[in-house]
Design a protein around this motif. Structure first.
Motif, PDB file in Angstrom:
ATOM      1  N   ARG A 285      -4.175   3.544  -9.080  1.00  8.50           N
ATOM      2  CA  ARG A 285      -3.488   3.982  -7.868  1.00  8.50           C
ATOM      3  C   ARG A 285      -4.275   5.064  -7.134  1.00  8.50           C
ATOM      4  O   ARG A 285      -4.411   5.018  -5.917  1.00  8.50           O
ATOM      5  CB  ARG A 285      -2.103   4.517  -8.238  1.00  8.50           C
ATOM      6  CG  ARG A 285      -1.049   3.833  -7.484  1.00  8.50           C
ATOM      7  CD  ARG A 285       0.327   4.326  -7.762  1.00  8.50           C
ATOM      8  NE  ARG A 285       1.121   3.127  -8.006  1.00  8.50           N
ATOM      9  CZ  ARG A 285       1.933   2.958  -9.004  1.00  8.50           C
ATOM     10  NH1 ARG A 285       2.126   3.908  -9.862  1.00  8.50           N
ATOM     11  NH2 ARG A 285       2.584   1.843  -9.137  1.00  8.50           N
TER      12      ARG A 285
ATOM     13  N   TRP B 260      -5.904   4.569  -3.460  1.00 11.59           N
ATOM     14  CA  TRP B 260      -5.533   5.406  -2.311  1.00 11.59           C
ATOM     15  C   TRP B 260      -6.740   6.153  -1.750  1.00 11.59           C
ATOM     16  O   TRP B 260      -6.860   6.311  -0.530  1.00 11.59           O
ATOM     17  CB  TRP B 260      -4.420   6.391  -2.665  1.00 11.59           C
ATOM     18  CG  TRP B 260      -3.067   5.768  -2.568  1.00 11.59           C
ATOM     19  CD1 TRP B 260      -2.206   5.528  -3.580  1.00 11.59           C
ATOM     20  CD2 TRP B 260      -2.430   5.273  -1.387  1.00 11.59           C
ATOM     21  NE1 TRP B 260      -1.077   4.916  -3.107  1.00 11.59           N
ATOM     22  CE2 TRP B 260      -1.182   4.755  -1.764  1.00 11.59           C
ATOM     23  CE3 TRP B 260      -2.804   5.220  -0.054  1.00 11.59           C
ATOM     24  CZ2 TRP B 260      -0.307   4.189  -0.842  1.00 11.59           C
ATOM     25  CZ3 TRP B 260      -1.921   4.657   0.855  1.00 11.59           C
ATOM     26  CH2 TRP B 260      -0.697   4.155   0.464  1.00 11.59           C
TER      27      TRP B 260
ATOM     28  N   LEU C  29      -4.457  -1.046  -5.519  1.00  7.77           N
ATOM     29  CA  LEU C  29      -3.060  -0.655  -5.383  1.00  7.77           C
ATOM     30  C   LEU C  29      -2.128  -1.770  -5.840  1.00  7.77           C
ATOM     31  O   LEU C  29      -1.136  -1.529  -6.524  1.00  7.77           O
ATOM     32  CB  LEU C  29      -2.752  -0.266  -3.941  1.00  7.77           C
ATOM     33  CG  LEU C  29      -3.382   1.032  -3.458  1.00  7.77           C
ATOM     34  CD1 LEU C  29      -3.146   1.218  -1.971  1.00  7.77           C
ATOM     35  CD2 LEU C  29      -2.834   2.205  -4.239  1.00  7.77           C
TER      36      LEU C  29
END
Length: 137
Positions: A52, A56, A106
């Motif tokens: 994650r 990002w 993601l």
């Protein structure tokens, strides 16, 4: 952290406390024996968070790379100026990674539950390399 194999009719089993554990189970649909590799909850959570964060960061890097790419792409370049061409290539590669790899990480992080390597146990006790088209989860 919930994992799908625990909800099978066999009653499932708890996550291992250390390392990976291979767990045998029976598919409720086809009644064939399978084995799956299950990670500890901590390891699965860490992998999910790392994916994650990196995803990002790659997506957010687009806020810097795309405007720079537009600005440098609009300039005229002197002949033989390899530095400008290299900069454009690097920025284009970073932007492509941000567009393709970032969302993929993601999405993969949201799907990661620490359960993998579904393998069919044959009648002679050997395990197949992988099982195509079978969904237990």
């Amino acid at each position: 952290m919930n994992w799908h194999v625990a909800h099978l009719p066999e009653g499932g089993s708890s996550r291992p406390t250390g390392g990976n554990q291979e767990i045998g189970l029976i598919c409720p649909r086809c009644l064939r024996s399978f084995s799956v590799r299950v990670e500890t909850a901590t390891r699965a959570r860490v992998k999910q968070r790392v994916q994650r964060v990196v995803g990002w960061l790659l997506v957010l890097s687009l806020l810097a790379t795309v405007p720079l790419l537009i600005q440098l792409g609009g300039r005229t370049v002197e002949e033989g100026d390899d530095q400008a061409v290299d900069n454009i290539g690097l920025l284009f590669g970073l932007a492509a990674a941000g567009v393709i790899v970032g969302p993929s990480l993601l999405f993969g992080a949201s799907m990661h539950d620490g359960v993998g390597k579904l393998r069919l146990i044959r009648t002679d006790g050997r395990k197949t390399r992988w099982v195509q088209g079978h969904r237990l989860f």
